[in-house]
Write an enzyme that holds these catalytic residues in place. Structure first.
Site, short mmCIF file in Angstrom:
data_model
loop_
_atom_site.label_atom_id
_atom_site.label_comp_id
_atom_site.label_asym_id
_atom_site.label_seq_id
_atom_site.Cartn_x
_atom_site.Cartn_y
_atom_site.Cartn_z
CB CYS A 212 61.89 56.79 25.03
SG CYS A 212 60.75 57.85 25.80
CB CYS A 237 66.22 64.12 22.98
SG CYS A 237 67.92 64.00 23.18
S1 SF4 Z 1 63.58 62.16 28.55
FE1 SF4 Z 1 62.88 61.87 26.34
S2 SF4 Z 1 63.89 59.69 26.08
FE2 SF4 Z 1 63.68 60.10 28.05
S3 SF4 Z 1 61.76 59.18 29.18
FE3 SF4 Z 1 61.47 61.48 28.73
S4 SF4 Z 1 60.83 61.39 26.58
FE4 SF4 Z 1 61.59 59.53 26.81
#
Ligand code: SF4
Length: 261
Positions: A212, A237
């Site tokens: 990401c 997030c």
């Molecule tokens: S926790 Fe959030 S930032 Fe990490 S891989 Fe999953 S979606 Fe992507």
């Protein structure tokens, strides 16, 4: 002769700005006061990004009794994992790692696939909830305060970050670098030879999970490399963006933001 593209991050971003020494002194004072008020229940929740490396350096350099802890989501870059180990060797302090429950991650991946975050914002946030929010809740359990490297200049969503506020669970959340510029961060790193993630040298200004996060172009918004395929939100997030109600209480708290330096 070096071009901008070949310069290290610390060379690219460091420039002397008026008031830097004052902001450094104020951040140290804020951290010292936070530690004094909350020892032994205060933790730095570090993303291992540049700002958090500044805070860890201050904690270590001044012997502040603040625990250093990070989230290992299971999707971090190798360079990020290595940085946690470098911190421990460089500063001779332990970095707590908090991970999501393995069984829950396996079940999530079996049900949704390994790259479901690209399918929708809902799926992406579900992954963040499992890999970040759940372990963060355990990391913070039993603590009365936490420290982050949030800065107001990082994004519009962070423009009102106060030096100190209460989170939704009632803990005190300290953001001692709230008024720092990016140049302040890198000047501090350069001046103090602070270890940092080599991905910053490769144009990753903001580093999260590997799937990401991408590099950004020169002049591009520093947060543009996070969840770049999304265009409908704040690109957060959920670790730090508060609810509307919390924003109101933070605005209130900001009125008393000057520290007792
Ligand atoms: S926790 Fe959030 S930032 Fe990490 S891989 Fe999953 S979606 Fe992507």
């Amino acid at each position: 002769m070096s071009t901008t593209a070949t310069l290290l991050a610390v060379q690219r971003h460091t420039r002397s700005e008026p008031g830097h020494a004052t902001r450094v002194a104020a951040a140290i004072t804020r951290l010292r006061q936070a530690a004094a008020a909350h020892t032994p229940r205060i933790v730095q929740a570090t993303s291992l990004g540049a700002e958090d490396m500044v805070i860890t350096d201050i904690v270590a350099r001044h012997g502040l009794p603040i625990v250093v802890a990070t989230l290992d989501t299971g999707e971090l870059h190798r360079e990020t994992l290595e940085l946690a180990a470098r911190i421990e060797a460089h500063y001779r302090l332990a970095v707590e790692r908090w991970s999501p429950p393995t069984e829950a991650v396996v079940a999530f991946v079996q049900r949704h696939g390994k790259r479901s975050m690209f399918e929708s914002t809902v799926q992406r946030k579900a992954c963040c909830a499992l890999r970040k929010l759940e372990p963060l809740a355990r990391l913070l359990a039993g603590r009365s305060a936490w420290v982050t490297g949030l800065r107001r200049a990082q994004s519009a969503a962070r423009a009102e970050v106060p030096f100190e506020a209460h989170d939704e669970a009632g803990r005190v959340k300290f953001n001692p670098l709230a008024d720092w510029s990016e140049a302040d961060v890198w000047q501090y790193i350069g001046d103090n030879a602070v270890p940092y993630n080599p991905l910053h040298d490769r144009f990753f200004p903001s580093i999260g999970c590997a799937p990401c996060t991408r590099a950004v172009a020169l002049g591009e918004d520093p947060r543009a490399g996070r969840w770049w395929w999304e265009h409908d939100g704040t690109k957060e997030c959920g670790l730090h963006v508060p609810s509307v109600g919390q924003r109101a209480s933070e605005r209130h708290a900001r009125r008393g933001e000057a520290v007792n330096a």
